[in-house]
Design a protein around this motif. Structure first.
Motif, PDB file in Angstrom:
ATOM      1  N   LYS A  28      19.003  29.188  14.717  1.00 24.73           N
ATOM      2  CA  LYS A  28      19.494  29.204  13.270  1.00 24.73           C
ATOM      3  C   LYS A  28      18.999  29.997  12.027  1.00 24.73           C
ATOM      4  CE  LYS A  28      17.454  25.156  10.446  1.00 24.73           C
ATOM      5  NZ  LYS A  28      15.799  24.471  10.135  1.00 24.73           N
ATOM      6  N   GLN A  67      19.759  16.728  25.473  1.00 30.25           N
ATOM      7  CA  GLN A  67      18.158  17.708  24.973  1.00 30.25           C
ATOM      8  C   GLN A  67      19.097  19.279  25.242  1.00 30.25           C
ATOM      9  OE1 GLN A  67      14.265  17.194  26.271  1.00 30.25           O
ATOM     10  NE2 GLN A  67      14.965  19.190  27.807  1.00 30.25           N
ATOM     11  N   SER A  69      17.114  23.015  24.964  1.00 29.66           N
ATOM     12  CA  SER A  69      16.285  24.162  25.094  1.00 29.66           C
ATOM     13  C   SER A  69      16.563  25.270  25.275  1.00 29.66           C
ATOM     14  CB  SER A  69      15.853  23.614  26.073  1.00 29.66           C
ATOM     15  OG  SER A  69      15.937  23.433  27.416  1.00 29.66           O
ATOM     16  N   TYR A  73      12.690  29.188  21.574  1.00 31.12           N
ATOM     17  CA  TYR A  73      13.006  28.134  20.553  1.00 31.12           C
ATOM     18  C   TYR A  73      12.639  26.732  20.784  1.00 31.12           C
ATOM     19  CZ  TYR A  73      15.952  31.752  19.602  1.00 31.12           C
ATOM     20  OH  TYR A  73      16.641  33.284  19.033  1.00 31.12           O
ATOM     21  N   THR A  75      13.113  22.963  21.583  1.00 33.65           N
ATOM     22  CA  THR A  75      13.447  21.848  21.671  1.00 33.65           C
ATOM     23  C   THR A  75      13.889  21.352  20.710  1.00 33.65           C
ATOM     24  OG1 THR A  75      12.631  22.416  24.012  1.00 33.65           O
ATOM     25  CG2 THR A  75      13.619  20.868  23.896  1.00 33.65           C
ATOM     26  N   LYS A  76      15.386  20.151  21.225  1.00 36.13           N
ATOM     27  CA  LYS A  76      16.216  19.055  20.063  1.00 36.13           C
ATOM     28  C   LYS A  76      16.744  18.478  21.105  1.00 36.13           C
ATOM     29  CE  LYS A  76      18.419  19.973  16.008  1.00 36.13           C
ATOM     30  NZ  LYS A  76      19.594  21.140  14.948  1.00 36.13           N
ATOM     31  N   GLN A  77      16.462  17.081  20.359  1.00 39.14           N
ATOM     32  CA  GLN A  77      17.490  15.863  21.255  1.00 39.14           C
ATOM     33  C   GLN A  77      18.250  14.976  20.396  1.00 39.14           C
ATOM     34  OE1 GLN A  77      13.735  13.702  23.370  1.00 39.14           O
ATOM     35  NE2 GLN A  77      13.409  14.377  24.918  1.00 39.14           N
ATOM     36  N   LEU A  78      19.614  14.759  20.674  1.00 38.77           N
ATOM     37  CA  LEU A  78      20.262  14.227  19.725  1.00 38.77           C
ATOM     38  C   LEU A  78      20.984  14.113  20.717  1.00 38.77           C
ATOM     39  CD1 LEU A  78      22.828  17.394  18.493  1.00 38.77           C
ATOM     40  CD2 LEU A  78      21.164  17.083  20.138  1.00 38.77           C
ATOM     41  N   LEU A  91      19.667  26.113  17.057  1.00 33.52           N
ATOM     42  CA  LEU A  91      17.860  25.295  17.161  1.00 33.52           C
ATOM     43  C   LEU A  91      17.116  26.683  16.538  1.00 33.52           C
ATOM     44  CD1 LEU A  91      18.058  25.542  21.126  1.00 33.52           C
ATOM     45  CD2 LEU A  91      18.281  24.207  20.061  1.00 33.52           C
ATOM     46  N   GLU A  92      15.574  26.237  16.541  1.00 36.49           N
ATOM     47  CA  GLU A  92      15.342  27.010  15.737  1.00 36.49           C
ATOM     48  C   GLU A  92      13.778  27.965  16.354  1.00 36.49           C
ATOM     49  OE1 GLU A  92      11.314  25.850  11.694  1.00 36.49           O
ATOM     50  OE2 GLU A  92      12.846  24.744  12.953  1.00 36.49           O
TER      51      GLU A  92
END
Length: 759
Positions: A28, A67, A69, A73, A75-78, A91-92
């Motif tokens: 990101k 998910q 990952s 970073y 972890t992101k779910q969408l 990812l941040e």
């Protein structure tokens, strides 16, 4: 009716049937691809890994969620549908990241916890939020590092060493030395384009087993930006209350198999708090990356630097403490022009073998009328000096192969390098006028040539590093490198104590081993230990200039250290700790003469020992706390100067305490806003090897605030909040006491806009 129901059922079945979804994953902060990121279907065992281009493909149902990952970073779910509409998943980065990926410790990607060395990273986020106008403002955040600000991006460095001007630090750009071996310049980082940086990795302690000479106190690797996945463009402008103006720009993107990034900045300083302190600099970089497939990567990069500055010398005690910022020099200058070009081909032959080939070219010219070459005469209204030029061209190659083994998770890295750098140096004598108040007012050139020589520098080397896991949770690393430096010196003048040594050929060679291990204690905790050796040959100017016979010897260092890393508070924070002792033989130190000039000399023996720490903690999502520092002792074991013995004395310019701490607040109720405070502490130190005078050190406080909304960003930084009078260096010699005054209270204001494409 039955037919209608059958059609509806079939349509529902088709809708729920698994489809192939694809997308790309990127950082990101940098918008660069994240190879190795994992995409997994929630509540199922299905998943995949992003390739080198950040691309992934996965057969899943449209109703599923995934998910995403990646180590280091958030972890992101969408929902799956989001992937197709977004195209790129960003990812941040974690604020307190323990197990980051590094490249400097082995010339190859590896986890920080697999590297048995003291290494720190300045992340892209730290670079973006610090808004540094000079590199010391970010490098001084690293434990054990004190980069000395000498004004207008001029500098010197202290990493596990006292403050000095010696060739004990190696500066790299993407793993390649910025300057050639034997032509060290403590101001080499002038030749860095700050607008092109992605992140910075700092190795503390000897790294000669991989990088060769001068990597003694440490090695600093400046890693440049790679092309972004989506089209990205940025422009920013800033200014200060002391006449500093700067504009940065960058543009990047990837189309098919090709990616490119161009970046640069122009800085200009005029009418500063000290007279005769103007400067300007242009830095431009261009990089292309071609990836015909997932196993091949061809990178080409070029950087050009054009820099000119007035040279500011030191102040005596009377002017320093009375805050009289009048400059004794009125005509001294430094002019730098540099060009670097490299081409790297990386090839993964299979899962077990990979090869890298790099060819590079460097050109650098430094022309100057230096203040430090001014010498007093018997006439108090006269002095002498010189106008000189130092230049070199470099042609080099580095070939490296990595072989992995199924046995004990072992790997072997081997490499060969060659660097041929013909260099020239010439200096002309000047006469200088001085007024009764001690100011150098003007000069006259003469037809007298002080120095005129050329040197053919050839550095050839072979290195190897073997690593394995002899037992579970342990990683053992053994490395060795052999270097040979050949100097073909040709003096165009008649040899003398003034014009330099007679023409001759010299060579230096060194065998530098390293042995280290790491042990993973689990739960983000681990230990490491290592032994390493470093060496530094004399610079060509020190070896041949102004001497009848070369006398300087190669300096060698043996370093022993141990340390560890410890996550705490459910991985909201971590501690990185190291303890070291380094013994130096024939260490080269800078000595100021009675006439005001400087000369490098060998000491007999020195000892450097210390403790370094780095702590990062995010107690709340909106609060980030960091503190780093070192406590170190630097001693002369055997040293004689001008007939006086200083055995067992503390080395001059060596503060015991160096710390840097900061706290940053990013309130959830005002997204995009940040407010940070920083404290820099430099402890007291002796100003001379006799230990007769002490500088008390200083404490500085800095404030930074910024706000970003969508693509827009604005910021204000206040450096030296209390307008503290301090010296970045202080020394006492037969010439007198000299202070290099530090920057006064400075406000920097800036705005920026970043455009990011969707696809």
């Amino acid at each position: 009716m039955r037919q209608c129901l059958l059609i509806i059922a079939c349509m529902a079945a088709l809708t729920c049937h698994a489809q192939q979804w694809h997308g790309r994953i990127a950082d990101k902060q940098t918008h660069e691809a994240l190879p190795g990121a994992v995409v997994s279907v929630l509540h199922k065992t299905k998943g995949c890994t992003a390739n080198e281009q950040g691309r992934f493909e996965l057969d899943i149902a449209a109703a599923d969620s995934v998910q995403v990952s990646c180590m280091g970073y958030v972890t992101k779910q969408l929902p799956v549908a989001t992937i197709q509409s977004a195209g790129i998943i960003y990812l941040e980065p974690l604020a307190a990241n323990l197990n980051e990926v590094i490249v400097s410790s082995s010339r190859d990607k590896q986890l920080r916890t697999d590297a048995p060395i003291a290494i720190s990273t300045i992340t892209p986020q730290e670079l973006a939020e610090t808004k540094a106008t000079t590199l010391d403002k970010v490098l001084n955040k690293v434990s054990g590092v004190y980069m000395v600000d000498l004004g207008n991006e001029q500098h010197t460095m202290a990493i596990r060493q006292p403050i000095g001007y010696k060739s004990l630090f190696l500066y790299l750009e993407d793993g390649i030395p910025i300057r050639t071996v034997g032509d060290f310049n403590h101001n080499a980082l002038i030749e860095i384009n700050m607008a092109a940086l992605r992140n910075i990795e700092v190795i503390r302690g000897p790294a000669s087993s991989l990088y060769g000479s001068e990597a003694v106190g440490g090695a600093v690797n400046f890693i440049t930006q790679s092309p972004t996945l989506a089209p990205t463009a940025k422009v920013q402008a800033e200014m200060s209350n002391w006449g500093y103006k700067r504009t940065d720009f960058s543009a990047s993107g990837t189309s098919g198999k090709w990616g490119a990034v161009v970046s640069g900045y122009y800085a200009n300083q005029s009418n500063g708090y000290m007279d005769h302190s103007d400067f300007h600099k242009l830095g431009l970089s261009f990089k292309t990356v071609y990836q015909p497939n997932t196993t091949t990567r061809w990178t080409n990069a070029a950087t050009i630097i054009n820099y000119n500055t007035d040279q500011v010398g030191g102040l005596d005690s009377a002017h320093f403490y009375s805050k009289d910022y009048s400059n004794f020099q009125t005509f001294t200058y430094r002019d730098v022009k540099a060009l670097r070009i490299r081409s790297t081909l990386d090839k993964d032959w299979n899962a077990m073998n990979s090869t890298s080939f790099t060819a590079f070219f460097r050109h650098s010219t430094i022309g100057q009328n230096p203040f430090y070459a001014i010498k007093s005469t018997s006439d108090p209204l006269k002095a002498t000096g010189q106008i000189n030029s130092d230049a070199f061209h470099s042609f080099g190659v580095i070939i490296q192969h990595k072989k992995k083994f199924d046995w004990k998770n072992a790997a072997l890295i081997g490499g060969l390098s060659a660097d041929y750098s013909p260099a020239t140096y010439n200096a002309g004598f000047i006469k200088i006028d001085k007024n009764a108040a001690g100011y150098y007012t003007n000069y006259q050139t003469t037809d007298s040539v002080l120095t005129d020589y050329k040197v053919g520098l050839l550095n050839t080397a072979a290195y190897a590093q073997f690593e394995m896991s002899p037992i579970e949770n342990m990683r053992l690393v053994a490395a060795v490198r052999y270097d040979r430096m050949d100097y073909d010196f040709v003096n165009h003048l008649t040899p003398s104590a003034y014009t330099g040594a007679p023409s001759e050929k010299n060579n230096f060679n060194a065998f530098t081993p390293k042995l280290g291990l790491t042990y993973n204690l689990g739960h983000n905790r681990g230990l490491y230990a290592n032994y390493s050796r470093g060496f530094a040959p004399p610079n060509i100017s020190d070896l041949y200039q102004g001497v009848k016979v070369p006398v300087l010897q190669q300096a060698t260092y043996n370093n022993y250290e141990a340390g560890g890393w410890f996550g705490f508070s459910h991985d909201k924070g971590y501690v990185d700790l190291s303890v070291y002792q380094m013994k130096g033989t024939n260490e080269i130190v800078s000595v100021r003469q009675a006439d005001g000039s400087y000369e490098n000399r060998n000491t007999g023996a020195t000892t450097h020992r210390g403790v370094e720490w780095n702590v990062k903690y995010t107690p709340l999502k909106s609060i980030y706390i960091r503190t780093s520092g070192t406590y170190a002792l630097h001693n002369f074991d055997a040293y004689t100067e001008n007939g006086k013995t200083y055995d067992d004395n503390r080395m001059n310019g060596a503060p015991k305490w160096i710390t840097n701490s900061e706290i940053t607040w990013k309130p959830a109720i005002l997204r995009g806003f940040r407010l940070g405070g920083e404290w820099q502490h430099i402890g007291s130190y002796y100003m001379d090897p006799a230990n007769t005078a002490t500088y008390s050190g200083y404490d500085l406080f800095n404030l930074r605030a910024g706000y970003g909304y969508k693509g827009f960003e604005c910021w204000i930084n206040c450096m030296n909040v209390g307008d503290r009078l301090y010296a970045t260096t202080a020394e006492k010699s037969a010439y007198g006491v000299t202070y290099r005054v530090g920057p006064r209270q400075t406000f920097n204001f800036g705005i920026a806009y970043t455009f990011t494409g969707k696809k």
